[in-house]
Design a protein around this motif. Structure first.
Motif, PDB file in Angstrom:
ATOM      1  N   PHE A 131       0.837  -1.195   0.000  1.00 17.48           N
ATOM      2  CA  PHE A 131       0.000   0.000   0.000  1.00 17.48           C
ATOM      3  C   PHE A 131       0.878   1.254   0.000  1.00 17.48           C
ATOM      4  O   PHE A 131       0.703   2.130  -0.819  1.00 17.48           O
ATOM      5  CB  PHE A 131      -0.946  -0.001   1.210  1.00 17.48           C
ATOM      6  CG  PHE A 131      -2.035   1.024   1.116  1.00 17.48           C
ATOM      7  CD1 PHE A 131      -3.216   0.726   0.464  1.00 17.48           C
ATOM      8  CD2 PHE A 131      -1.868   2.289   1.650  1.00 17.48           C
ATOM      9  CE1 PHE A 131      -4.219   1.678   0.356  1.00 17.48           C
ATOM     10  CE2 PHE A 131      -2.867   3.242   1.543  1.00 17.48           C
ATOM     11  CZ  PHE A 131      -4.053   2.931   0.893  1.00 17.48           C
ATOM     12  N   TYR A 132       1.826   1.321   0.913  1.00 12.93           N
ATOM     13  CA  TYR A 132       2.768   2.442   0.963  1.00 12.93           C
ATOM     14  C   TYR A 132       4.076   1.971   0.347  1.00 12.93           C
ATOM     15  O   TYR A 132       4.921   1.378   1.010  1.00 12.93           O
ATOM     16  CB  TYR A 132       2.986   2.912   2.403  1.00 12.93           C
ATOM     17  CG  TYR A 132       1.718   3.424   3.052  1.00 12.93           C
ATOM     18  CD1 TYR A 132       1.168   4.633   2.649  1.00 12.93           C
ATOM     19  CD2 TYR A 132       1.069   2.690   4.035  1.00 12.93           C
ATOM     20  CE1 TYR A 132       0.002   5.110   3.229  1.00 12.93           C
ATOM     21  CE2 TYR A 132      -0.092   3.162   4.621  1.00 12.93           C
ATOM     22  CZ  TYR A 132      -0.623   4.369   4.219  1.00 12.93           C
ATOM     23  OH  TYR A 132      -1.775   4.835   4.785  1.00 12.93           O
ATOM     24  N   ASN A 133       4.268   2.244  -0.937  1.00  9.07           N
ATOM     25  CA  ASN A 133       5.414   1.734  -1.675  1.00  9.07           C
ATOM     26  C   ASN A 133       6.629   2.629  -1.474  1.00  9.07           C
ATOM     27  O   ASN A 133       6.542   3.855  -1.595  1.00  9.07           O
ATOM     28  CB  ASN A 133       5.067   1.634  -3.168  1.00  9.07           C
ATOM     29  CG  ASN A 133       6.004   0.733  -3.928  1.00  9.07           C
ATOM     30  OD1 ASN A 133       7.201   0.738  -3.711  1.00  9.07           O
ATOM     31  ND2 ASN A 133       5.449  -0.060  -4.828  1.00  9.07           N
ATOM     32  N   ASP A 134       7.771   2.014  -1.192  1.00  9.55           N
ATOM     33  CA  ASP A 134       9.022   2.752  -1.035  1.00  9.55           C
ATOM     34  C   ASP A 134       9.484   3.354  -2.363  1.00  9.55           C
ATOM     35  O   ASP A 134      10.347   4.225  -2.378  1.00  9.55           O
ATOM     36  CB  ASP A 134      10.105   1.829  -0.461  1.00  9.55           C
ATOM     37  CG  ASP A 134      11.299   2.599   0.068  1.00  9.55           C
ATOM     38  OD1 ASP A 134      11.094   3.581   0.816  1.00  9.55           O
ATOM     39  OD2 ASP A 134      12.434   2.223  -0.273  1.00  9.55           O
ATOM     40  N   GLN A 135       8.911   2.866  -3.475  1.00 13.83           N
ATOM     41  CA  GLN A 135       9.183   3.430  -4.796  1.00 13.83           C
ATOM     42  C   GLN A 135       7.887   4.079  -5.293  1.00 13.83           C
ATOM     43  O   GLN A 135       7.123   3.477  -6.042  1.00 13.83           O
ATOM     44  CB  GLN A 135       9.629   2.325  -5.752  1.00 13.83           C
ATOM     45  CG  GLN A 135      10.883   1.611  -5.296  1.00 13.83           C
ATOM     46  CD  GLN A 135      11.201   0.447  -6.190  1.00 13.83           C
ATOM     47  OE1 GLN A 135      11.226   0.576  -7.414  1.00 13.83           O
ATOM     48  NE2 GLN A 135      11.447  -0.701  -5.583  1.00 13.83           N
ATOM     49  N   PRO A 136       7.627   5.305  -4.895  1.00 16.73           N
ATOM     50  CA  PRO A 136       6.329   5.921  -5.141  1.00 16.73           C
ATOM     51  C   PRO A 136       5.963   6.131  -6.612  1.00 16.73           C
ATOM     52  O   PRO A 136       4.800   6.339  -6.938  1.00 16.73           O
ATOM     53  CB  PRO A 136       6.411   7.260  -4.400  1.00 16.73           C
ATOM     54  CG  PRO A 136       7.865   7.520  -4.197  1.00 16.73           C
ATOM     55  CD  PRO A 136       8.536   6.189  -4.158  1.00 16.73           C
ATOM     56  N   GLU A 137       6.925   6.043  -7.510  1.00 19.84           N
ATOM     57  CA  GLU A 137       6.641   6.263  -8.926  1.00 19.84           C
ATOM     58  C   GLU A 137       6.412   4.967  -9.700  1.00 19.84           C
ATOM     59  O   GLU A 137       6.151   4.992 -10.909  1.00 19.84           O
ATOM     60  CB  GLU A 137       7.781   7.057  -9.584  1.00 19.84           C
ATOM     61  CG  GLU A 137       8.028   8.421  -8.957  1.00 19.84           C
ATOM     62  CD  GLU A 137       6.843   9.363  -9.138  1.00 19.84           C
ATOM     63  OE1 GLU A 137       6.372   9.520 -10.272  1.00 19.84           O
ATOM     64  OE2 GLU A 137       6.400   9.939  -8.119  1.00 19.84           O
ATOM     65  N   VAL A 138       6.504   3.807  -9.038  1.00 15.48           N
ATOM     66  CA  VAL A 138       6.411   2.528  -9.739  1.00 15.48           C
ATOM     67  C   VAL A 138       5.043   2.328 -10.397  1.00 15.48           C
ATOM     68  O   VAL A 138       4.923   1.621 -11.399  1.00 15.48           O
ATOM     69  CB  VAL A 138       6.761   1.352  -8.797  1.00 15.48           C
ATOM     70  CG1 VAL A 138       5.653   1.080  -7.801  1.00 15.48           C
ATOM     71  CG2 VAL A 138       7.089   0.106  -9.595  1.00 15.48           C
TER      72      VAL A 138
END
Length: 195
Positions: free
Chosen positions: A167-174
């Motif tokens: 849900f909270y991705n460490d790679q926000p642009e993926v």
């Protein structure tokens, strides 16, 4: 003949006939309660284990069940497995929210997930050498949903979605990569259900 494997560890219903052959499965158990309270008649509650509420009632004279599935593939995997294997359910329809990836998908539009991509390791349990299982919807059920949505004039989109473990991705642009591949939206359950 009664099923001796019920109740299950997660569904307390002792009578398999109390659960309809068609089950709506929203993630949020309070959404299941809302649907039962506002759309069904002659409602019977069949599950409350872990507050994963399940109800059976009638909608336009047809027996239907609605039950929460929780968030994510592990949770829907448990409930869908037990409903299919122990309670004789024939079709599960996941209903719920998703985040749009495609610009043509507007708030409150319907998205019918024809197929589900994933960043999950869910399909590894099948031990398929050299491949990954493509999880797709039942064509007859998906096409019927599409036809009804069109007949009623609802804005509807059909295509691939992403079922994400994150849900909270460490790679926000993926998400942009999934959007470039044509994924209409993201949610967290459909891949496991389709498997």
């Amino acid at each position: 003949m009664s099923n001796t494997n019920i109740p299950t560890p997660h569904i307390e219903c002792r009578d398999e006939n109390l659960i309809a052959k068609t089950v709506l499965l929203p993630g949020d158990p309070l959404r299941a309660k809302f649907i039962a309270d506002n759309f069904l008649t002659d409602v019977v509650k069949f599950n409350g284990v872990r507050n994963m509420f399940g109800y059976t009632g009638k909608y336009n004279g047809k027996l239907i069940s609605v039950m929460g599935s929780g968030m994510g593939m592990p949770s829907i995997g448990i409930y869908s497995y037990e409903l299919y294997s122990q309670y004789g359910v024939e079709q599960i329809i996941r209903i719920g929210s998703a985040g749009a990836y495609a610009p043509q998908c507007n708030l409150f539009d319907l998205v019918i997930a024809q197929g589900a991509c994933t960043n999950s390791n869910w399909a590894s349990q099948y031990n398929i050498p050299g491949g990954t299982y493509s999880a797709i919807a039942d064509f007859e059920l998906a096409s019927k949903a599409y036809q009804v949505a069109k007949e009623k004039g609802y804005p509807v989109h059909v295509g691939n979605i992403l079922s994400s473990d994150i849900f909270y991705n460490d790679q926000p642009e993926v998400w942009k990569k999934w959007a470039q591949l044509g994924c209409l939206a993201v949610e967290m359950e459909s891949y496991a259900l389709y498997c």
